[in-house]
Scaffold this motif. Sequence first.
Motif, PDB file in Angstrom:
ATOM      1  N   GLY A 109      -1.636   1.426   4.149  1.00  0.00           N
ATOM      2  CA  GLY A 109      -0.841   0.718   3.153  1.00  0.00           C
ATOM      3  C   GLY A 109      -1.298   1.009   1.743  1.00  0.00           C
ATOM      4  O   GLY A 109      -0.481   1.213   0.838  1.00  0.00           O
ATOM      5  N   GLU A 110      -2.611   1.048   1.523  1.00  0.00           N
ATOM      6  CA  GLU A 110      -3.130   1.315   0.183  1.00  0.00           C
ATOM      7  C   GLU A 110      -2.874   2.762  -0.225  1.00  0.00           C
ATOM      8  O   GLU A 110      -2.501   3.037  -1.372  1.00  0.00           O
ATOM      9  N   MET A 111      -3.053   3.691   0.704  1.00  0.00           N
ATOM     10  CA  MET A 111      -2.792   5.092   0.378  1.00  0.00           C
ATOM     11  C   MET A 111      -1.312   5.329   0.114  1.00  0.00           C
ATOM     12  O   MET A 111      -0.945   6.110  -0.765  1.00  0.00           O
ATOM     13  N   THR A 112      -0.462   4.643   0.874  1.00  0.00           N
ATOM     14  CA  THR A 112       0.972   4.771   0.656  1.00  0.00           C
ATOM     15  C   THR A 112       1.385   4.145  -0.669  1.00  0.00           C
ATOM     16  O   THR A 112       2.304   4.624  -1.330  1.00  0.00           O
ATOM     17  N   SER A 113       0.701   3.090  -1.065  1.00  0.00           N
ATOM     18  CA  SER A 113       0.970   2.472  -2.358  1.00  0.00           C
ATOM     19  C   SER A 113       0.706   3.457  -3.489  1.00  0.00           C
ATOM     20  O   SER A 113       1.389   3.457  -4.509  1.00  0.00           O
ATOM     21  N   HIS A 114      -0.255   4.339  -3.278  1.00  0.00           N
ATOM     22  CA  HIS A 114      -0.519   5.390  -4.270  1.00  0.00           C
ATOM     23  C   HIS A 114       0.502   6.516  -4.176  1.00  0.00           C
ATOM     24  O   HIS A 114       0.996   6.995  -5.201  1.00  0.00           O
ATOM     25  N   ALA A 115       0.822   6.945  -2.948  1.00  0.00           N
ATOM     26  CA  ALA A 115       1.690   8.119  -2.770  1.00  0.00           C
ATOM     27  C   ALA A 115       2.741   7.852  -1.696  1.00  0.00           C
ATOM     28  O   ALA A 115       2.550   8.224  -0.533  1.00  0.00           O
ATOM     29  N   ASN A 284       7.726  -3.048  -1.696  1.00  0.00           N
ATOM     30  CA  ASN A 284       8.170  -3.538  -0.401  1.00  0.00           C
ATOM     31  C   ASN A 284       7.146  -3.322   0.703  1.00  0.00           C
ATOM     32  O   ASN A 284       6.967  -4.178   1.579  1.00  0.00           O
ATOM     33  N   ILE A 285       6.458  -2.182   0.674  1.00  0.00           N
ATOM     34  CA  ILE A 285       5.452  -1.928   1.706  1.00  0.00           C
ATOM     35  C   ILE A 285       4.229  -2.806   1.478  1.00  0.00           C
ATOM     36  O   ILE A 285       3.611  -3.296   2.429  1.00  0.00           O
ATOM     37  N   ALA A 286       3.872  -3.045   0.210  1.00  0.00           N
ATOM     38  CA  ALA A 286       2.764  -3.955  -0.081  1.00  0.00           C
ATOM     39  C   ALA A 286       3.056  -5.347   0.472  1.00  0.00           C
ATOM     40  O   ALA A 286       2.195  -6.001   1.070  1.00  0.00           O
ATOM     41  N   LYS A 287       4.284  -5.784   0.299  1.00  0.00           N
ATOM     42  CA  LYS A 287       4.692  -7.094   0.796  1.00  0.00           C
ATOM     43  C   LYS A 287       4.627  -7.138   2.316  1.00  0.00           C
ATOM     44  O   LYS A 287       4.169  -8.129   2.913  1.00  0.00           O
ATOM     45  N   ALA A 288       5.076  -6.070   2.960  1.00  0.00           N
ATOM     46  CA  ALA A 288       5.074  -6.020   4.427  1.00  0.00           C
ATOM     47  C   ALA A 288       3.657  -6.020   4.978  1.00  0.00           C
ATOM     48  O   ALA A 288       3.348  -6.729   5.947  1.00  0.00           O
ATOM     49  N   LEU A 456      -3.354  -0.218  -8.346  1.00  0.00           N
ATOM     50  CA  LEU A 456      -2.325   0.078  -7.353  1.00  0.00           C
ATOM     51  C   LEU A 456      -1.520  -1.183  -7.065  1.00  0.00           C
ATOM     52  O   LEU A 456      -2.028  -2.305  -7.203  1.00  0.00           O
ATOM     53  N   VAL A 457      -0.270  -1.010  -6.649  1.00  0.00           N
ATOM     54  CA  VAL A 457       0.561  -2.165  -6.320  1.00  0.00           C
ATOM     55  C   VAL A 457      -0.047  -2.940  -5.153  1.00  0.00           C
ATOM     56  O   VAL A 457       0.017  -4.172  -5.093  1.00  0.00           O
TER      57      VAL A 457
END
Length: 556
Positions: A109-115, A284-288, A456-457
């Motif tokens: 989730g954190e890596m996706t928040s970046h990229a 949205n992914i951060a929320k999920a 990051l978000v």
Amino acid sequence: MYEEKATTPPLNSEKQLGDSSSLEKAGSDPHDYAVHADDDRYHFDAADLDRVQRRLHQRHVQMIAIAGTIGTGLFLGSGHALQNAGPLGALIAYCLVGSVAYSSLCAIGEMTSHAPISGTFPHFAARWVDPALGFAVGWNYFYNNAITFPTEITAATILLSYWDSNTGHQPIYIAVLCVCACLINLFGVRYFGESEFAFSIIKLSLITGLIIAGLVITCGGGPDHTRHGFQYWRNPGPIAEFLETGGLGKFLAILSVLVQAAFSFQGMELVAIAASETQSPRRNIAKAVRRVFYRILVFYILGVLVTGMLVPYNDPHLLSASGTAAESPYVIAMQLAGIKTLPGIINGAIFTSAFSAGNSYLFVSSRILYGLALRGQAPRIFTKCTKKGLPIMAVGFTCLFSALAFLSVQSTANQVFNWLVNLTTVGGFFSWATMNLTFLRFYAGYKAQGLDRKKLVYYSSLQPYLAWWGLFWTSLFILINGFAVFWDFNASGFLTAYINIPIFFGLYFGWKLYRKTKWWKAKEMDFFTGVPTLEETETPFVPPTTIWGKIFEFLF
């Protein structure tokens, strides 16, 4: 050192780049990207451009996250966990595995928040650890999910036998379900999102209803008015024994359920894999990801606790291997309490869960194949997209794996089918381990280059400790995956339990030797090339003003 090419931002919703030359790494300074006009390794071909489109909305992403955490493993598998380890043993196993699954999801989730780009964690592994690791985990994850797709279709077909026991109809059911799953994915990601939204509502309603019904029954609200409480924790006891092996048996019983529980939790990462096709993916992914912790706590942990209060672990009904709702501990509890009308309804809901799982595995494996092709680690034909951003060749190729479901029809081929299924069991553990390992390198690179994760978000304040926790346990799961075979050793059981280990490392070292790749140093990692900015992906958040809007925002 081999330079792995990075993907550019999607053409449909991101800023189109006029300069087609780019680097994944161009020196020790992460902000210094030189253009090597004379070196073809640093040029993007048209096949390297990411053309998927962001068509998934917030409600799709939230419900896909739920779909990844609730499945047949909870509805049916929890009964086998109860039988093998007892109520306390199953609860311990699910709590531990839930924490490992959550650590892996926090990492991705954190890596996706970046990229939030195509390729997801195999791309991250190639970009921040070693291109060979990205190749190995990408192909491992692809064939693991591509084979699991027909497995879930077969499971859905078996559930239909609850109403139709004629085995001659099984090939027809398999064909219909395979066509339906393939059509949903071929119509585009929006149709996939809508289908998963509907299936997830059914799952959520079912598990909520079952937990409430279970609590009512255990408190004496069933037709028999028997108050169960924690009586089954006293008799037959809190923890079962593994093969009656004495004092060691209770420990081994919990160990056996650890592996089984891990299978139930696999699939949570789907929400991050869909990031490149999600609107406002970072938000949205951060929320999920933040909400997954509570879903694990409520649906899995509370669900397993309730089943341990409803059914004794030595109940003969738990030995059922029908594959239908008849082996669900909730159905068994209702039958014991004298409730006769709900099992058929529950079987129907579990059927949609199995079909949803197959639908999701088809989606995931096609997107992983597409991401591999973008990086030149799979044939370029799989980068072909339609005008609406559907990776048509990757989806079409993955649909071909549905034919494996027909192996389960013939008794002579059924053994081959079971072997294929067993080959995929450890694949998910390699994926979780890679997510956590990649995050540790991502964390080191961010720190070495003076970047602030708090900007990051989404970021987890428990990192990097969560990643170390997840890496340790997933590595252990890989090793103990087939430990039961040593009590009754047979060559085929040992081979299917552990063959995936040499396959994974064969992929890794094969690509490493072929392309002469090396591990990225922390100060040399590229965190910028081809990664869209916040302005390019996120739309302004408009808070709801009506009561129904606020309820919708809270739920989705």
